[in-house]
Write an enzyme that holds these catalytic residues in place. Structure first.
Site, PDB file in Angstrom:
ATOM      1  N   LYS A  28      44.595  39.566  30.239  1.00  0.00           N
ATOM      2  CA  LYS A  28      45.345  39.583  28.982  1.00  0.00           C
ATOM      3  C   LYS A  28      44.772  38.544  28.016  1.00  0.00           C
ATOM      4  CE  LYS A  28      49.983  38.769  27.242  1.00  0.00           C
ATOM      5  NZ  LYS A  28      51.354  38.401  27.586  1.00  0.00           N
ATOM      6  N   GLU A  58      38.794  32.291  36.650  1.00  0.00           N
ATOM      7  CA  GLU A  58      38.372  33.110  37.783  1.00  0.00           C
ATOM      8  C   GLU A  58      37.717  34.408  37.301  1.00  0.00           C
ATOM      9  OE1 GLU A  58      41.293  31.701  37.309  1.00  0.00           O
ATOM     10  OE2 GLU A  58      42.093  30.866  39.177  1.00  0.00           O
ATOM     11  N   GLY A  68      52.032  39.386  32.122  1.00  0.00           N
ATOM     12  CA  GLY A  68      51.004  39.763  33.100  1.00  0.00           C
ATOM     13  C   GLY A  68      51.600  40.410  34.346  1.00  0.00           C
ATOM     14  N   ARG A  69      52.649  39.806  34.905  1.00  0.00           N
ATOM     15  CA  ARG A  69      53.209  40.307  36.169  1.00  0.00           C
ATOM     16  C   ARG A  69      54.031  41.574  35.991  1.00  0.00           C
ATOM     17  NH1 ARG A  69      54.801  35.420  34.603  1.00  0.00           N
ATOM     18  NH2 ARG A  69      56.971  35.025  34.028  1.00  0.00           N
ATOM     19  N   GLU A 114      56.973  33.494  40.008  1.00  0.00           N
ATOM     20  CA  GLU A 114      56.452  33.043  38.713  1.00  0.00           C
ATOM     21  C   GLU A 114      57.518  33.268  37.637  1.00  0.00           C
ATOM     22  OE1 GLU A 114      52.880  34.755  36.403  1.00  0.00           O
ATOM     23  OE2 GLU A 114      51.990  33.019  37.367  1.00  0.00           O
ATOM     24  N   HIS A 116      55.606  41.181  65.735  1.00  0.00           N
ATOM     25  CA  HIS A 116      54.849  40.478  66.780  1.00  0.00           C
ATOM     26  C   HIS A 116      54.357  39.128  66.275  1.00  0.00           C
ATOM     27  CE1 HIS A 116      54.838  43.805  69.653  1.00  0.00           C
ATOM     28  NE2 HIS A 116      54.919  44.555  68.552  1.00  0.00           N
ATOM     29  N   LYS A 131      45.699  24.017  35.747  1.00  0.00           N
ATOM     30  CA  LYS A 131      44.498  24.537  35.077  1.00  0.00           C
ATOM     31  C   LYS A 131      43.838  23.432  34.252  1.00  0.00           C
ATOM     32  CE  LYS A 131      46.320  29.213  34.386  1.00  0.00           C
ATOM     33  NZ  LYS A 131      46.744  30.176  33.384  1.00  0.00           N
TER      34      LYS A 131
END
Ligand code: F6P
Length: 554
Positions: A205, A211, A266-267, A352, A383, A511
């Site tokens: 966005k 990254e 974003g999410r 978030e 398990h 950041k």
């Protein structure tokens, strides 16, 4: 400015505290004995999903009081405001219009935004068709057969989940996902791919995310090393972004860019052009069905009374566990391999959004907000960590997600999966008493003394609260509805807590500090101005650079 109403200001707050008290010493099985209709009364359905919350530590009185809490917080009105484009994100003065991305028709007053959404959907469809048909070719003239989505957080988790969840819909183009700044993820993904037939979608966005840009540059170098001439690189990159200028700066021309808008978080963005890789992976019709499922859930959310409203009920349960039983976590247990990544997606969505300590007005809150969300696909979790669910000391409220069929054609084996889910749910509820444990040990032939010593270890308290969300099959429609359900639950909880679900200021500090440290790692002679612990590790890192031999790749 209107003062934000806090959860503890609502009239039912004290009533619910009082109602929670006796339930601490009541079992869910006892509630079933008292309230025989629970299994049918404590369930609701919408958009093909059924929420069964009869195995919650909730009696009729507390249930009614929670519904009053929803009324007092005016959740129904707030749902309508969200969909109508009210500026719910108050710290950034924006609406949160993810519902517009899956709307079939323009809501009143949002015609201009809707026409931009429709235009983008049209362009997505064209890209999808050009790529899957083989018409779009790379620098050597070969058709694109692999798409690598490079993005992180909301620009990765949703598309990655949906593509993995729907393998039966996969078409001729395989989609891969790279998020981590650790070069290993891109490196491992590209190892088996052919540069001539690989297309990258840079999904960001902001188009400023470290990254994504670093992986994008590495992808460019990979193509160049394979002989792609610079003027042809554009044949291997699309961008999805709100910053077309930054994408152009990277070398992606405007015709290869699909837009996003500041009103999409974003999410919450998998329904937008961020979902392009998903649409390529599962095909346009399936992507449309995904949007349709989400839109059906949106309609249910705004049209249904609180007592039958799935997102509102799930949010009330979250508040009940978190604020009246002090549960600090919530576990999600999908009984479908396709939903293996659902906990990852929900972590960003819920933590978030609602991992906040101040109200919308900036006042410190006197109660807990979002619990830690975790989970794993059944039966792997059984398990691994179910021991703690059954006998541990912590309260772990759970959602079991249960599709009733498999797309693999292996109905016989799938029956085992369903049996496991139902068995775990029943075990979580009924547990095993000391007498039952003792009886089973004696029946196994242990003598009385041995059996009495061992029995406490076999006791399972039971009464572990959980819901089951079931549906017929994990289709694009069901998945769209499921994800929208959790989105709206997240919104409702934010409204009850009086917080803003749509900002994420907490991620910025790391950041900022990170970019300073990156500079330091490039300059061994720089002044040591950071704290001693960080300086010590920086020193260790410099030492390791000088002494560690590189590991040869096999
Ligand atoms: O760092 C958090 C975050 O801002 C998320 O909210 C977002 O989904 C992610 O980074 C990626 O951001 P972008 O899409 O701008 O690259």
């Amino acid at each position: 400015m209107a003062h934000t109403l806090l959860l503890s200001d609502l009239p039912s707050w004290h009533e619910l505290q009082a109602l929670a008290e006796p339930l601490r010493n009541t079992s869910i099985s006892a509630l079933f004995n008292r309230e025989v209709q629970r299994a049918s009364d404590f369930s609701a359905s919408a958009a093909g999903l059924t929420l069964d919350y009869s195995r919650q530590l909730l009696c009729r009185d507390s249930h009614a009081a929670l519904l009053r809490l929803a009324e007092q917080a005016q959740l129904s009105r707030r749902a309508k405001q969200l969909l109508a484009g009210a500026p719910v994100n108050n710290t950034e003065a924006r609406p949160a219009l993810h519902t517009l991305l899956r709307a079939r028709n323009a809501p009143a007053g949002l015609e201009a935004e809707f026409s931009r959404v429709e235009d983008t959907r049209h362009r997505m469809r064209l890209w999808c068709e050009r790529i899957t048909s083989g018409e779009f070719t790379g620098f050597s003239g070969q058709a694109i057969r692999h798409v690598v989505n490079i993005g992180i957080g909301g620009s990765d988790l949703g598309p990655r989940l949906v593509s993995a969840a729907l393998p039966s819909w996969h078409g001729p183009v395989r989609c891969h996902y790279v998020a981590n700044v650790d070069p290993a993820e891109l490196h491992n993904t590209l190892r088996d791919l052919d540069p001539c037939s690989t297309l990258f979608i840079l999904c960001s966005k902001s188009f400023h995310t470290q990254e994504t840009l670093a992986n994008g540059e590495a992808a460019k170098r990979w193509l160049q090393a394979a002989g792609a001439p610079d003027p042809e690189l554009a044949k291997h990159f699309l961008a999805v972004t709100a910053d077309l200028e930054a994408a152009a700066g990277f070398g992606i021309p405007e015709e290869n860019c699909l837009p996003l808008w500041d009103w999409v978080g974003g999410r919450f963005s998998l329904w937008s052009a961020v979902g392009l890789s998903t649409a390529i992976s599962i095909g346009w019709d399936a992507f449309t069905a995904l949007l349709g499922g989400a839109e059906d859930m949106d309609r249910h959310f705004v049209e249904t009374d609180c007592a039958n409203n799935l997102p509102i009920l799930m949010s009330l349960l979250e508040i009940w566990h978190c604020n009246f039983f002090q549960a600090g976590n919530h576990v999600v247990l999908p009984y479908d391999q396709g939903l293996e990544r659902l906990p990852d997606f929900l972590q960003q969505l819920t933590m978030e959004s609602n991992g906040k300590s101040v109200s919308r007005d900036g006042e410190a809150l006197g109660y807990d907000t979002a619990p830690v969300l975790w989970g794993a696909a059944g039966t792997m979790g059984q398990h691994s960590f179910y021991q703690l669910l059954h006998q541990g000391t912590r309260l772990c409220p759970a959602d079991i997600i249960l599709p009733f069929s498999t797309a693999t054609g292996e109905a016989q084996q799938h029956r085992m999966l369903v049996a496991n889910a139902l068995a775990q749910s029943r075990a979580l509820m009924i547990g095993r008493s000391f007498e039952e444990a003792l009886g089973s040990l004696l029946a196994r032939g242990l003598d009385e003394e041995e059996a009495r010593q061992l029995a406490p270890h076999l006791v399972i308290p039971g009464s572990r609260p959980h819901s089951i969300i079931s549906f017929d099959a994990l289709t694009p429609h069901a998945l769209g509805a499921l994800l929208a359900l959790y989105e709206h639950r997240t919104f409702c909880s934010s409204q009850l807590w009086g917080i803003n679900a749509f900002d994420q200021w907490g991620v910025e500090l790391g950041k900022e500090i990170g970019s300073g440290i990156l500079q330091r790692l490039g300059n061994p002679d720089a002044d040591k101005t950071l704290d001693p612990a960080t300086e010590r590790l920086i020193g260790e890192w410099f030492r390791a650079q000088a002494s560690i031999a590189p590991i040869d790749e096999r």
